[in-house]
Design an enzyme around this catalytic site. Sequence first.
Site, PDB file in Angstrom:
ATOM      1  N   ASP A  22      68.001  55.195  24.200  1.00  0.00           N
ATOM      2  CA  ASP A  22      67.839  56.241  25.060  1.00  0.00           C
ATOM      3  C   ASP A  22      69.000  56.968  25.402  1.00  0.00           C
ATOM      4  O   ASP A  22      70.111  56.304  25.760  1.00  0.00           O
ATOM      5  CB  ASP A  22      67.009  55.816  26.196  1.00  0.00           C
ATOM      6  CG  ASP A  22      66.231  56.781  26.930  1.00  0.00           C
ATOM      7  OD1 ASP A  22      66.405  58.044  26.640  1.00  0.00           O
ATOM      8  OD2 ASP A  22      65.514  56.522  28.155  1.00  0.00           O
TER       9      ASP A  22
ATOM     10  N   HIS B 166      70.943  63.487  19.239  1.00  0.00           N
ATOM     11  CA  HIS B 166      70.289  62.701  18.299  1.00  0.00           C
ATOM     12  C   HIS B 166      71.229  62.142  16.830  1.00  0.00           C
ATOM     13  O   HIS B 166      70.999  61.138  16.457  1.00  0.00           O
ATOM     14  CB  HIS B 166      68.866  63.255  17.708  1.00  0.00           C
ATOM     15  CG  HIS B 166      67.852  63.545  18.612  1.00  0.00           C
ATOM     16  ND1 HIS B 166      67.741  62.357  19.733  1.00  0.00           N
ATOM     17  CD2 HIS B 166      67.372  64.453  19.207  1.00  0.00           C
ATOM     18  CE1 HIS B 166      66.827  62.793  20.560  1.00  0.00           C
ATOM     19  NE2 HIS B 166      66.573  64.171  20.230  1.00  0.00           N
TER      20      HIS B 166
ATOM     21  N   LEU C 153      70.164  40.693   7.439  1.00  0.00           N
ATOM     22  CA  LEU C 153      69.447  41.030   8.824  1.00  0.00           C
ATOM     23  C   LEU C 153      68.460  42.053   8.211  1.00  0.00           C
ATOM     24  O   LEU C 153      68.459  42.796   7.495  1.00  0.00           O
ATOM     25  CB  LEU C 153      70.587  42.021   9.403  1.00  0.00           C
ATOM     26  CG  LEU C 153      70.088  42.849  10.475  1.00  0.00           C
ATOM     27  CD1 LEU C 153      70.170  42.150  11.834  1.00  0.00           C
ATOM     28  CD2 LEU C 153      71.239  43.941  10.622  1.00  0.00           C
TER      29      LEU C 153
END
Length: 265
Positions: A38, A55, A149
Site C-alpha cells: 500500500d 504503481h 519460492l
Amino acid sequence: MINKLKFWKTSKENDALEERINALKELPMPKHVAIIMDGNGRWAKKRALPRVAGHHEGMKRVRRITRLASKLGIEVLTLYAFSTENWKRPKSEVDYLMKLPGEFLGTFLPELKEENVRVQMMGYKDKLPEHTLGAVGKAITETEHNNGLILNFALNYGSRDEIVRAVKNIVHDVKKGKLTEKDITEANFSNYLMSHSLRDPDLLIRTSGEIRLSNFMLWQLAYTEFFFSDVLWPDFNEENLVEAIEVYQQRSRRYGGLKSEGVEE
Ligand code: FPP
C-alpha cells in the site's frame, strides 16, 4: 543460485545487512509471507507525479523483495496486487494496473526462472483482460516445475467473495452427495478456498501506515503474525523486510493456547 546481493551504496552498509540476513537464518523463518503493498498513490503525490508512477515504482519493488524472499528461503510470497474492490478506481488507473503484470513478467520472468521461482495466481479470472491473463498464464506455465519460492499474485482477489463461493461450492457438493455435513471441517473448508494448495501465511506485512486488512485472506490470517510498516510500498526495501522478519522471530505464537511456542519450526 543467487550470490551475495548488493542492496546498498556502500559496502559497509551491504555487509551490515548481510550480517542481519545471516542472523535471520539462525531462527525459524516465516514460511509464507503475505504483503499488502500500500501507499503507491501517496508516494507519487509526495513527488507531484501521477498515481501510476507510484504503481510503476511499486512494481520494481516487487522484484527486489521477491529476490530477497527467495534468498532467505521463504517458501511462499503472496502479494496483494489488485483487489475485487480496486475496480472502483478510475478506468485509466485500472488499465495501468492491469498492464503491470505483463510489464513485470516481460522484464523479469527470465530472472525468476533462473532463481527457480514458481509463479502462481490467486483471484478471479473472469474480469481480467486477456493480456493480463496471458502474461500471468505464460509465467505460471513456464515456471510450474520450479520448486523454489512460490510467488503468488493476488489479482482480482477478495476474501469475502472467496468465502461465499466456498460455501456455495460446499452446498453444491453436499447436494451432489460428494460431501456430508460431518465432512465440513476447518481443514476441508480451506480446501474450497483459492489458497487451498498453500499453507496459511505466517507473517502479514502491510505498508504505508494503514492498519486494516482490506478484505485480504480473512480466513487464512486467523493465526498470522501482523507487521504494519509506515514505509510506503515504493520505498519498502530489503532492510524493511529484514526488520519485519526480525520482529516476527521475536513473537511467541500460542495459537490460542498458553504455552509460548516461539515462532514455528
Ligand atoms: C495500493 O496503493 C496498491 C495497489 C492497489 C496496487 C499494488 C500494485 C503494485 C505494487 C504493483 C504490482 C506489480 C505487479 C508485478 C503485479 P494505493 O494506490 O492504494 O496507494 P494510496 O493508498 O497511497 O493511494
